[in-house]
Scaffold this motif. Structure first.
Motif, PDB file in Angstrom:
ATOM      1  N   GLU A   1      -8.207   6.030  -3.540  1.00 14.96           N
ATOM      2  CA  GLU A   1      -7.451   7.622  -4.011  1.00 14.96           C
ATOM      3  C   GLU A   1      -6.315   6.633  -5.120  1.00 14.96           C
ATOM      4  OE1 GLU A   1      -5.545   9.148  -0.588  1.00 14.96           O
ATOM      5  OE2 GLU A   1      -7.374   9.990   0.180  1.00 14.96           O
ATOM      6  N   ARG A   2      -5.778   5.738  -4.495  1.00 13.20           N
ATOM      7  CA  ARG A   2      -4.262   5.391  -5.700  1.00 13.20           C
ATOM      8  C   ARG A   2      -5.339   5.129  -6.872  1.00 13.20           C
ATOM      9  NH1 ARG A   2      -2.140   5.260  -9.224  1.00 13.20           N
ATOM     10  NH2 ARG A   2       0.220   4.259  -9.542  1.00 13.20           N
TER      11      ARG A   2
ATOM     12  N   ALA B   1      -3.497  -3.552  -5.467  1.00  3.53           N
ATOM     13  CA  ALA B   1      -4.595  -2.568  -4.785  1.00  3.53           C
ATOM     14  C   ALA B   1      -5.841  -3.700  -4.670  1.00  3.53           C
ATOM     15  CB  ALA B   1      -5.273  -1.617  -6.437  1.00  3.53           C
TER      16      ALA B   1
ATOM     17  N   SER C   1      -5.856   8.165  -8.967  1.00  5.75           N
ATOM     18  CA  SER C   1      -5.309   9.052  -9.160  1.00  5.75           C
ATOM     19  C   SER C   1      -4.463   8.447 -10.648  1.00  5.75           C
ATOM     20  CB  SER C   1      -4.194   8.658  -9.384  1.00  5.75           C
ATOM     21  OG  SER C   1      -2.798   9.625  -9.526  1.00  5.75           O
TER      22      SER C   1
ATOM     23  N   LEU D   1      -7.183   4.729   1.179  1.00  7.93           N
ATOM     24  CA  LEU D   1      -5.823   5.047   0.195  1.00  7.93           C
ATOM     25  C   LEU D   1      -5.934   4.174  -1.107  1.00  7.93           C
ATOM     26  CD1 LEU D   1      -2.765   4.403   2.721  1.00  7.93           C
ATOM     27  CD2 LEU D   1      -3.514   7.012   1.924  1.00  7.93           C
ATOM     28  N   VAL D   2      -6.281   2.993  -0.839  1.00  5.39           N
ATOM     29  CA  VAL D   2      -6.118   2.293  -2.195  1.00  5.39           C
ATOM     30  C   VAL D   2      -7.432   3.167  -3.060  1.00  5.39           C
ATOM     31  CG1 VAL D   2      -6.492   0.034  -3.456  1.00  5.39           C
ATOM     32  CG2 VAL D   2      -5.670   0.243  -1.170  1.00  5.39           C
TER      33      VAL D   2
ATOM     34  N   SER E   1       1.460   3.765  -2.846  1.00  6.59           N
ATOM     35  CA  SER E   1       0.757   4.787  -2.945  1.00  6.59           C
ATOM     36  C   SER E   1       1.276   6.601  -2.831  1.00  6.59           C
ATOM     37  CB  SER E   1      -0.645   5.830  -1.376  1.00  6.59           C
ATOM     38  OG  SER E   1       0.712   4.669  -0.579  1.00  6.59           O
TER      39      SER E   1
ATOM     40  N   LEU F   1       0.748  -1.028   0.012  1.00  2.00           N
ATOM     41  CA  LEU F   1       0.086  -0.056   0.145  1.00  2.00           C
ATOM     42  C   LEU F   1       1.100   1.005   0.038  1.00  2.00           C
ATOM     43  CD1 LEU F   1      -2.678   1.089  -0.042  1.00  2.00           C
ATOM     44  CD2 LEU F   1      -2.991   1.008   2.466  1.00  2.00           C
TER      45      LEU F   1
ATOM     46  N   SER G   1      -7.399   0.013   4.931  1.00  2.89           N
ATOM     47  CA  SER G   1      -6.297   0.884   3.783  1.00  2.89           C
ATOM     48  C   SER G   1      -7.563   1.036   2.965  1.00  2.89           C
ATOM     49  CB  SER G   1      -5.427  -0.276   3.061  1.00  2.89           C
ATOM     50  OG  SER G   1      -6.523  -1.301   2.685  1.00  2.89           O
TER      51      SER G   1
ATOM     52  N   ARG H   1       3.213   7.157  -0.060  1.00  4.03           N
ATOM     53  CA  ARG H   1       3.412   7.105   1.371  1.00  4.03           C
ATOM     54  C   ARG H   1       4.009   6.257   2.310  1.00  4.03           C
ATOM     55  NH1 ARG H   1      -3.682   9.159   1.452  1.00  4.03           N
ATOM     56  NH2 ARG H   1      -2.901  10.585  -0.482  1.00  4.03           N
TER      57      ARG H   1
END
Length: 159
Positions: free
Chosen positions: A142-143, A127, A146, A139-140, A87, A83, A136, A89
């Protein structure tokens, strides 16, 4: 390398990766052995790679109001740390060994970066592995939404 490649093929995340690509990942990866109580990943640290648990058991957790909150458990074949790599991050949880010891395949960020650059479908595989974990999901999402691929900083010591 053959041992690492065979262990990666057992994981559902890597079982659909082209063998030539998998061989390159295996060449750049290493096997690490961690004793009971060791944290393989620490919350907040730089996401410099991902892991496949080969043998042993782990827990994943975060700091909660009343101490540590366990958010998952891992056994052979569990993939973690991906993750933060996809990402860009820091780590969002810790992963700690609960068995006498644990063996993991450590895959450097640069190898994952090259995998994602070859075919965007591989990002979906990574993902989808993360999506099943409660901590998660955001965040997944969002990724995946993107339009750009997050690149890892390359370690100049890697070939």
């Amino acid at each position: 390398m053959v041992t690492i490649m065979a262990e990666l093929l057992v994981s559902s995340v890597f079982s659909r990766v082209d063998l030539s690509v998998l061989a390159e990942i295996a060449r750049r990866s290493s096997i690490e052995i961690h004793p009971e109580g060791a944290q393989i990943c620490r919350y907040g640290e730089s996401s410099d790679g991902m892991f496949v648990l080969v043998r042993g058991e782990t827990i994943a957790g975060v700091a909660g109001e009343n101490g540590r909150e366990i958010i998952g458990r891992g056994g052979a074949g569990t993939v973690f740390g991906e993750l933060g790599v996809i990402s860009g991050r820091p780590r969002s949880a810790f992963v700690e060994v609960t068995s006498e010891e644990a063996s993991v395949i450590a895959i450097p960020c640069s190898a994952v970066d090259d995998l994602l650059a070859r075919r965007t479908g591989y990002a979906v595989l990574l993902a989808s592995n993360s999506r099943s974990r409660r901590s998660s999901r955001l965040l997944v999402q969002e990724r995946c939404e993107s339009p750009r691929i997050v690149r890892c900083a390359r370690d100049p010591r890697e070939n």
